[in-house]
Scaffold this active site. Structure first.
Site, PDB file in Angstrom:
ATOM      1  N   HIS A   1     -17.618  -9.717 -12.805  1.00 55.72           N
ATOM      2  CA  HIS A   1     -17.370  -9.806 -14.240  1.00 55.72           C
ATOM      3  C   HIS A   1     -16.145 -10.654 -14.504  1.00 55.72           C
ATOM      4  O   HIS A   1     -15.468 -10.506 -15.505  1.00 55.72           O
ATOM      5  CB  HIS A   1     -17.181  -8.408 -14.845  1.00 55.72           C
TER       6      HIS A   1
ATOM      7  N   HIS B   1     -26.889  -9.313 -14.839  1.00 56.26           N
ATOM      8  CA  HIS B   1     -26.848  -9.572 -13.395  1.00 56.26           C
ATOM      9  C   HIS B   1     -28.224  -9.876 -12.818  1.00 56.26           C
ATOM     10  O   HIS B   1     -28.436  -9.738 -11.620  1.00 56.26           O
ATOM     11  CB  HIS B   1     -26.251  -8.376 -12.663  1.00 56.26           C
TER      12      HIS B   1
END
Lengths: 337, 215
Positions: A218, A56
């Protein structure tokens, strides 16, 4: 897979090696290879910890530094850090005044944080948590305990970190971080999937010519799949979900964070921001702080998250306070709009 | 009465390690259908680390479980590290005078593992998680003990409940963890955590069975 890696199973180790070298002015390694801390100490003030899966960037370790986060537990790609890593991060950030653990609402993170808190308590470290749940598309209003944390976490860390740096008590840090996330709503749009290097193929699909509104960080399914639309329509669809949720209303002052998901050109993030600004202005909502860029990504997913935070004087002061991190820098006396 | 020696009980933990290693691919495949497909790999990583550490020491059954729990806690993240780490650490700490473990001691271990889990997760029976195996297993074992069955029979009842609980997850919609975001799409396949929990309890029961002595 067109990737710049050495060993698919060791991308986290290899990334950390480079990150620690590149940003040695801001971050340092610790005795736990999955815990990174900010340069400097937390002696006599509240420490701020976060943690989460890798992939991330610049979250999570990119927000380590003065005025934001003191220690981060690092997980595998898209997988929660271990309880042991959270515990070591608590130890690193503990300066004797307690630790605020500000993290996102995912089942793995929840469990590992709870276990680590239990262990930390035995050592006499006081830990309190705020769990980010800004993703309005991840569960209906009224089920906020099921909502995930996404890019709004950054604003929560900024606000909580500023309060901690000011010498506030743990209660005060927790209260303002909770207010920050309660006033913050986000939604994502996905345009293409992403691939975990160790897996080698995407584990979800987004058909060419479509967009998934409400997609998670995700690839968690969104609320609707539409034909791909213009930035103008995307902005409208995102605001249609976010605005009634808070609710945001005429006269409000907001901070806006537009983050790319990894593979969307930054140019396009500004196109979206321009549309968002115009639509908010029409509704009498004024953007007084803005952040546009790759703040919280999902490997090479294409797409964007839009985050709105309803501001008050305390939140504004915390956003404007000094911060020096890889992902976000803030200089007192200056702000973006 | 039947019991086994804690001192000589490490083969039970070794059997648990072996079943995870043998089923690594199977578990990842199940997980890949509604999850991220790493369950077998993750579990294998933790259990194999445990195998290596145990080779360097002369551990009892309870010490073996403690090592397993510690490794899952410190080396395996995600959801399965804390879940299984908690179960095994709590089980290892549940027996106070551990020279011989009888059915009452084993029941106390199951209870302690479940009590530890209750502190970190909210999943119940029917949520399509390993709780669909663990809770019926405990109920079957305690029911058997209450009915006066011996340790061996109680283990048989437990294993039957495990298999039934695991298979029941096929028809369930996930309400906990990452697969819960799929809603109806999660119906029709096994839950990977239930599958691994079933394997572990089966291996445990088989390992205990081989060591049981009449006392």
């Amino acid at each position: 897979m067109q990737r710049i890696i050495n060993r698919p199973d060791y991308v986290v180790e290899d990334m950390l090696k480079g990150f620690l070298k590149a940003h040695s002015d801001l971050v340092v390694a610790t005795s736990n290879s999955r815990v990174v801390r900010a340069v400097g100490d937390t002696e006599g003030r509240v420490g701020v910890v976060t943690g989460g899966g890798s992939g991330h960037k610049p979250a999570f370790i990119g927000y380590l530094g003065r005025g934001m986060v003191d220690a981060v537990a690092v997980g595998e790609v898209f997988s929660s850090p271990t309880a042991g890593a959270f515990l070591d991060a608590f130890r690193e950030a503990n300066g004797g005044k307690g630790v605020a653990c500000l993290y996102g609402n995912y089942s793995g993170d929840n469990m590992n944080v709870k276990l680590a808190m239990k262990m930390a308590k035995r050592e006499g470290i006081e830990i309190r948590t705020v769990v980010a749940n800004d993703d309005v598309a991840s569960a209906p209003k009224g089920q906020s305990e099921k909502r995930r944390g996404v890019a709004g976490e950054i604003l929560m860390w900024k606000v909580g970190g500023a309060k901690a740096a000011s010498g506030a008590t743990l209660d005060e840090v927790i209260a303002v971080a909770q207010k920050a996330i309660d006033q913050t709503k986000s939604i994502g749009i996905g345009l293409s999937p992403c691939t975990l290097p160790a897996v080698g193929h995407p584990n979800f699909e987004i058909q060419e010519g479509t967009m998934e509104v409400g997609i998670g960080h995700h690839g968690e399914p969104g609320i609707a799949v539409h034909t791909l639309e213009s930035a103008n329509v995307m902005a409208e669809k995102m605001l249609d979900v976010i605005l009634p949720d808070q609710p945001f209303s005429e006269g409000d002052e907001v901070a806006v964070l537009v983050s790319g998901l990894g593979a969307t050109p930054v140019m396009e993030l500004y196109i979206l921001f321009g549309e968002v600004e115009e639509k908010l202005k029409e509704k009498g909502i004024r953007i007084s702080r803005s952040y546009v860029g790759n703040y919280f990504t999902s490997l090479e997913m294409m797409g964007v998250t839009l985050t709105l935070m309803k501001l008050d004087d305390e939140l504004k002061a915390c956003l404007d306070a000094e911060a020096d991190t890889v992902g976000l820098k803030s200089f007192p006396g200056k702000h973006s709009v | 009465m039947q019991a086994f020696s804690n001192e000589r009980g490490l083969p039970i933990v070794e059997a648990m390690i072996r079943t995870i290693q043998d089923n690594k691919t199977h578990l990842s495949e199940i997980d890949g259908m509604i999850g991220d497909g790493d369950h077998g790999t993750n579990m294998n990583k933790g259990f194999t680390l445990c195998e290596e550490r145990l080779q360097a020491m002369d551990a009892s059954f309870l010490e073996g479980l403690q090592v397993l729990g510690d490794i899952l806690f410190s080396e395996i993240g995600g959801s399965m590290g804390p879940i299984y780490g908690t179960i095994f650490m709590e089980m290892a700490g549940a027996v106070k005078t551990p020279s011989r473990i009888d059915e009452h001691a084993f029941l106390a271990m199951l209870e302690a593992g479940i009590a530890g889990l209750d502190e970190i997760i909210e999943a119940k029976v029917g949520d399509k998680t390993l709780m669909d195996v663990l809770l019926p297993a405990r109920d079957a074992f305690s029911g058997a003990v209450r009915d006066g069955k011996d340790f061996r029979q109680a283990l048989d009842d437990m294993v039957q409940a495990c298999v039934a609980g695991r298979d029941a997850t096929v028809g369930m919609v996930a309400r906990f963890g990452r697969s819960s975001r799929l809603g109806e799409r999660s119906r029709g396949v096994l839950d990977a955590g239930a599958a691994s929990c079933c394997l572990l309890l089966q291996a445990m029961a088989k390992g205990i069975n081989e060591l049981l002595e009449d006392v």
